[in-house]
Design an enzyme around this catalytic site. Sequence first.
Site, PDB file in Angstrom:
ATOM      1  N   MET A   1       0.836  -1.204   0.000  1.00  9.65           N
ATOM      2  CA  MET A   1       0.000   0.000   0.000  1.00  9.65           C
ATOM      3  C   MET A   1       0.873   1.257   0.000  1.00  9.65           C
ATOM      4  O   MET A   1       0.403   2.349   0.332  1.00  9.65           O
ATOM      5  CB  MET A   1      -0.944  -0.006   1.198  1.00  9.65           C
TER       6      MET A   1
ATOM      7  N   ARG B   1       2.449   3.167   9.251  1.00 11.99           N
ATOM      8  CA  ARG B   1       1.720   3.989  10.231  1.00 11.99           C
ATOM      9  C   ARG B   1       2.638   4.613  11.290  1.00 11.99           C
ATOM     10  O   ARG B   1       2.211   5.514  12.012  1.00 11.99           O
ATOM     11  CB  ARG B   1       0.632   3.166  10.919  1.00 11.99           C
TER      12      ARG B   1
ATOM     13  N   GLY C   1      11.054  -2.618   5.391  1.00 12.34           N
ATOM     14  CA  GLY C   1      10.321  -3.892   5.370  1.00 12.34           C
ATOM     15  C   GLY C   1       9.893  -4.246   3.958  1.00 12.34           C
ATOM     16  O   GLY C   1      10.111  -5.373   3.484  1.00 12.34           O
ATOM     17  N   HIS C   2       9.295  -3.276   3.269  1.00 14.43           N
ATOM     18  CA  HIS C   2       8.902  -3.516   1.872  1.00 14.43           C
ATOM     19  C   HIS C   2      10.142  -3.804   1.011  1.00 14.43           C
ATOM     20  O   HIS C   2      10.118  -4.669   0.134  1.00 14.43           O
ATOM     21  CB  HIS C   2       8.191  -2.285   1.298  1.00 14.43           C
TER      22      HIS C   2
ATOM     23  N   VAL D   1      10.976  -6.809   9.548  1.00 16.49           N
ATOM     24  CA  VAL D   1      12.106  -5.879   9.666  1.00 16.49           C
ATOM     25  C   VAL D   1      11.754  -4.852  10.749  1.00 16.49           C
ATOM     26  O   VAL D   1      10.637  -4.335  10.783  1.00 16.49           O
ATOM     27  CB  VAL D   1      12.384  -5.181   8.318  1.00 16.49           C
TER      28      VAL D   1
ATOM     29  N   LEU E   1       8.800  -2.066  11.583  1.00 21.52           N
ATOM     30  CA  LEU E   1       8.558  -0.978  10.633  1.00 21.52           C
ATOM     31  C   LEU E   1       7.128  -1.080  10.131  1.00 21.52           C
ATOM     32  O   LEU E   1       6.631  -2.165   9.847  1.00 21.52           O
ATOM     33  CB  LEU E   1       9.525  -1.070   9.456  1.00 21.52           C
TER      34      LEU E   1
ATOM     35  N   ALA F   1       4.030   4.034   0.857  1.00 18.25           N
ATOM     36  CA  ALA F   1       4.792   4.572   1.991  1.00 18.25           C
ATOM     37  C   ALA F   1       5.888   3.553   2.321  1.00 18.25           C
ATOM     38  O   ALA F   1       6.040   3.096   3.454  1.00 18.25           O
ATOM     39  CB  ALA F   1       3.894   4.871   3.194  1.00 18.25           C
TER      40      ALA F   1
ATOM     41  N   GLN G   1      -2.819 -12.110   7.814  1.00 18.55           N
ATOM     42  CA  GLN G   1      -2.998 -11.864   6.373  1.00 18.55           C
ATOM     43  C   GLN G   1      -2.357 -13.000   5.555  1.00 18.55           C
ATOM     44  O   GLN G   1      -2.934 -13.472   4.571  1.00 18.55           O
ATOM     45  CB  GLN G   1      -2.377 -10.521   6.015  1.00 18.55           C
TER      46      GLN G   1
HETATM   47  P1  AMP Z   1       1.495  -2.845   3.499  1.00 20.93           P
HETATM   48  O1  AMP Z   1       2.045  -1.847   2.527  1.00 20.93           O
HETATM   49  O2  AMP Z   1       1.566  -2.414   4.911  1.00 20.93           O
HETATM   50  O3  AMP Z   1       0.167  -3.405   3.076  1.00 20.93           O
HETATM   51  O4  AMP Z   1       2.491  -4.071   3.437  1.00 20.93           O
HETATM   52  C1  AMP Z   1       2.859  -4.673   2.220  1.00 20.93           C
HETATM   53  C2  AMP Z   1       3.656  -5.930   2.519  1.00 20.93           C
HETATM   54  O5  AMP Z   1       4.819  -5.565   3.256  1.00 20.93           O
HETATM   55  C3  AMP Z   1       2.878  -6.940   3.372  1.00 20.93           C
HETATM   56  O6  AMP Z   1       3.160  -8.251   2.918  1.00 20.93           O
HETATM   57  C4  AMP Z   1       3.442  -6.696   4.742  1.00 20.93           C
HETATM   58  O7  AMP Z   1       3.361  -7.817   5.595  1.00 20.93           O
HETATM   59  C5  AMP Z   1       4.879  -6.356   4.426  1.00 20.93           C
HETATM   60  N1  AMP Z   1       5.488  -5.612   5.529  1.00 20.93           N
HETATM   61  C6  AMP Z   1       4.990  -4.510   6.151  1.00 20.93           C
HETATM   62  N2  AMP Z   1       5.798  -4.145   7.173  1.00 20.93           N
HETATM   63  C7  AMP Z   1       6.829  -5.027   7.192  1.00 20.93           C
HETATM   64  C8  AMP Z   1       7.990  -5.200   8.023  1.00 20.93           C
HETATM   65  N3  AMP Z   1       8.248  -4.371   9.034  1.00 20.93           N
HETATM   66  N4  AMP Z   1       8.813  -6.221   7.740  1.00 20.93           N
HETATM   67  C9  AMP Z   1       8.551  -7.086   6.715  1.00 20.93           C
HETATM   68  N5  AMP Z   1       7.489  -6.988   5.908  1.00 20.93           N
HETATM   69  C10 AMP Z   1       6.628  -5.969   6.144  1.00 20.93           C
END
Ligand code: AMP
Length: 270
Positions: free
Chosen positions: A29, A186, A35-36, A175, A183, A31, A152
Amino acid sequence: MIVARTITEVRAAIAARAPGATVGFVPTMGALHAGHVALIAAARRETGFVVASVFVNPTQFNDPSDLAAYPRTEDADRALAGAAGTDVFFAPAAEEIYPAGHATVVQVGGPSEGFEGAHRPGHFAGVATVCLKLFAIVRPDVVYLGQKDAQQVAVLRRLVTDVDLDLRLRVVPTVREADGLALSSRNVRLSPDARAAAAAIPRALAAATEAHRAGADPVAAARDALRGLDVEYADLATFGDEPTLVVAARVGGVRLIDNVPLRRPELAGL
Ligand code: AMP
């Protein structure tokens, strides 16, 4: 890196890859943070062609103020995704994914129930719907997901099995910041005080892991470490056959989630 806005554009870019190259897909999503980037880097290492999507999916937000406040940083996202080795950056408008007349909702039972499913009504139907659409658009060989969102992952595993999707899910460890906070897009909304208080969450996960190792009660250990926070749940979930200590808490008005699979704590990156 190709930037695609439409389904036609992203399909054309994928069709033009080197013959036989496997497709790795990282749905996000936006930002984007480290982690991404870890997901994109894993896709880069393990597949021949990397597609990353940035789509703030309106149907998975049960709280309109959370959707309105969700950070949108597309220029920075493009730079990070490109540097991490993305081949195609897919950033569609909401109307591209949900044109007028769209009327299909994917409802996964089982792992959608409880925890996030109970506290965010409709959330996983939104996630499953958008992911099934994105998988149909991109047709990936491997989809990269973060352990950060353990429920999820369980919901999407169920979906992939139940509708016989020909793809593999690859889960990447969480991460974290130096003090252990996972991370999250939000986190930028946390005030300095809330940011400091949020460190109790990874401390709770570490305490639960330790308790589990010692044969003590991980839930009690986690709840003890979370005292003082506005906790929505801190409990033991079973995702697949994986006992996982899951936490959701509001810190200074920001809702944060985190988890540790107790038998494989290394996946939590603690
Ligand atoms: P989001 O943009 O928050 O929907 O996350 C997109 C993907 O990145 C999802 O598969 C999340 O689980 C993963 N994700 C978000 N935060 C982290 C993190 N801190 N470490 C590893 N993967 C993450």
